[in-house]
Scaffold this active site. Structure first.
Site, mmCIF file in Angstrom:
data_model
loop_
_atom_site.group_PDB
_atom_site.id
_atom_site.type_symbol
_atom_site.label_atom_id
_atom_site.label_comp_id
_atom_site.label_asym_id
_atom_site.label_seq_id
_atom_site.Cartn_x
_atom_site.Cartn_y
_atom_site.Cartn_z
ATOM 1 N N TYR A 157 0.841 -1.205 0.000
ATOM 2 C CA TYR A 157 0.000 0.000 0.000
ATOM 3 C C TYR A 157 0.879 1.259 0.000
ATOM 4 C CZ TYR A 157 -3.937 3.021 1.394
ATOM 5 O OH TYR A 157 -4.907 3.997 1.455
HETATM 6 N N1 NAD Z 1 -10.283 5.391 4.405
HETATM 7 C C1 NAD Z 1 -9.057 5.812 4.724
HETATM 8 O O1 NAD Z 1 -8.672 5.950 5.897
HETATM 9 C C2 NAD Z 1 -8.094 6.160 3.630
HETATM 10 C C3 NAD Z 1 -6.897 6.798 4.009
HETATM 11 C C4 NAD Z 1 -5.999 7.127 3.023
HETATM 12 C C5 NAD Z 1 -6.275 6.860 1.705
HETATM 13 N N2 NAD Z 1 -7.445 6.245 1.365
HETATM 14 C C6 NAD Z 1 -7.689 5.965 -0.039
HETATM 15 O O2 NAD Z 1 -8.914 6.561 -0.404
HETATM 16 C C7 NAD Z 1 -9.534 5.775 -1.430
HETATM 17 C C8 NAD Z 1 -10.955 5.412 -0.979
HETATM 18 O O3 NAD Z 1 -10.864 4.727 0.246
HETATM 19 P P1 NAD Z 1 -12.142 4.187 1.020
HETATM 20 O O4 NAD Z 1 -11.747 4.071 2.434
HETATM 21 O O5 NAD Z 1 -13.342 4.966 0.630
HETATM 22 O O6 NAD Z 1 -12.204 2.712 0.421
HETATM 23 P P2 NAD Z 1 -13.431 1.681 0.289
HETATM 24 O O7 NAD Z 1 -12.817 0.335 0.281
HETATM 25 O O8 NAD Z 1 -14.466 2.011 1.289
HETATM 26 O O9 NAD Z 1 -13.985 2.022 -1.181
HETATM 27 C C9 NAD Z 1 -13.204 1.800 -2.316
HETATM 28 C C10 NAD Z 1 -14.090 1.448 -3.485
HETATM 29 O O10 NAD Z 1 -13.231 1.226 -4.619
HETATM 30 C C11 NAD Z 1 -13.728 0.099 -5.316
HETATM 31 N N3 NAD Z 1 -12.661 -0.536 -6.070
HETATM 32 C C12 NAD Z 1 -11.585 -1.190 -5.554
HETATM 33 N N4 NAD Z 1 -10.854 -1.699 -6.546
HETATM 34 C C13 NAD Z 1 -11.458 -1.360 -7.706
HETATM 35 C C14 NAD Z 1 -11.167 -1.603 -9.064
HETATM 36 N N5 NAD Z 1 -10.103 -2.333 -9.447
HETATM 37 N N6 NAD Z 1 -11.996 -1.099 -10.016
HETATM 38 C C15 NAD Z 1 -13.087 -0.392 -9.641
HETATM 39 N N7 NAD Z 1 -13.417 -0.152 -8.371
HETATM 40 C C16 NAD Z 1 -12.609 -0.621 -7.413
HETATM 41 C C17 NAD Z 1 -14.286 -0.826 -4.242
HETATM 42 O O11 NAD Z 1 -15.218 -1.758 -4.761
HETATM 43 C C18 NAD Z 1 -14.910 0.168 -3.270
HETATM 44 O O12 NAD Z 1 -16.284 0.401 -3.543
HETATM 45 C C19 NAD Z 1 -8.631 4.549 -1.626
HETATM 46 O O13 NAD Z 1 -7.763 4.786 -2.704
HETATM 47 C C20 NAD Z 1 -7.841 4.488 -0.333
HETATM 48 O O14 NAD Z 1 -6.600 3.860 -0.511
HETATM 49 C C21 NAD Z 1 -8.357 5.893 2.315
#
Ligand code: NAD
Length: 250
Positions: A157
């Site tokens: 990651y």
């Molecule tokens: N939640 C956190 O604390 C956090 C912190 C830092 C960064 N992020 C980043 O923010 C973004 C969103 O995070 P989140 O917490 O909302 O995640 P989440 O897992 O709740 O939602 C992510 C969505 O992306 C979709 N997805 C995953 N792989 C995919 C693919 N190959 N094609 C199409 N769709 C796909 C999933 O089905 C899901 O609906 C991510 O990139 C994550 O790495 C999140």
């Protein structure tokens, strides 16, 4: 300058979490949302929730790691909405967490790379011609504080999010003399399904490092995303915006 109410946005990962919150915020401003996600069931449920609120939301099930699927989805979107103004990419995967580098399986590393970096590249490449044709665009990739600092226990990651930050730095410069900006956002912990799926000790490790001593709210993420993809945010490109409660001060 085109107002939000005349704009179309593709939001990847809009079925849940940060992507869904951003979609709801922008739909509330009048942006036509085209939601991409590989989770068809969650996408349909989100579509119903948006319809109940009278918000504009069309959706396409697509896995952004597949080049042909991405190209076909974007072509279909452009057929329905030839002017595309915004891409927000929120697809992401942590892969296995809470383990040390020598315990990471190569297959898991590859899978995380395909979603976090290859998918981001493929989506960016696919939307750019339509944005270049109109000399306007706002592209935002959600990276992570892990890409700036590196989180122990999250090697794939951290490495791929660092790669995404590097990708944005480079691609932003490629189009700096056009009306297209390409930026990233680096959140610390925002409590979503992705975080709920991680081991408690991994979430504690990340939250303990936030000077505000709390997780971020989805509404806080959506608010900063709205600004970055707005017409007003026009003199910033290749940049990684912070959303870390004081963890990153650089
Ligand atoms: N939640 C956190 O604390 C956090 C912190 C830092 C960064 N992020 C980043 O923010 C973004 C969103 O995070 P989140 O917490 O909302 O995640 P989440 O897992 O709740 O939602 C992510 C969505 O992306 C979709 N997805 C995953 N792989 C995919 C693919 N190959 N094609 C199409 N769709 C796909 C999933 O089905 C899901 O609906 C991510 O990139 C994550 O790495 C999140």
């Amino acid at each position: 300058m085109t107002e939000f109410s005349q704009q179309t946005a593709i939001i990847v990962g809009a079925a849940r979490g940060i992507g869904r919150a951003a979609a709801e915020r922008l739909a509330g401003r009048g942006v036509a949302i085209v939601a991409y996600d590989r989770d068809e069931g969650a996408l349909q449920e989100t579509a119903r929730a948006f319809a109940d609120k009278g918000l504009s939301f069309t959706s396409q099930a697509v896995d952004i790691t597949e080049e042909k699927a991405v190209d076909a989805a974007v072509a279909e979107t452009l057929k329905a909405s030839p002017s595309l103004h915004i891409l927000i990419n929120c697809a992401g995967s942590t892969g296995r967490t809470g383990i040390k580098t020598h315990e990471v399986e190569a297959e898991n590393f590859d899978e995380v790379y395909r979603i976090n970096l290859r998918g981001a590249f493929l989506m960016t490449k696919a939307v750019l011609p339509a944005m270049l044709a109109r000399d306007y665009g706002r592209i935002l990739h959600v990276a992570s504080i892990a890409g700036k600092d590196g989180n122990a226990g999250m090697q794939a990651y951290s490495a791929t999010k660092a790669g995404l930050i590097g990708f944005v730095k480079s691609a932003g410069k490629d189009y700096a003399e056009t009306g297209i900006t390409i930026n990233a956002l680096a959140p610390a912990v925002i409590y979503t399904d992705m975080v709920a799926a991680m081991p408690d000790h991994q979430v504690k490790y990340m939250t303990d490092r936030i000077p505000m001593k709390r997780t971020g709210q989805l509404a806080e993420a959506a608010a900063v995303i709205e600004w970055i993809v707005s017409p007003d945010c026009s003199f910033t490109t290749g940049f990684t915006f912070d959303l870390s409660g004081g963890r990153a001060t650089y």
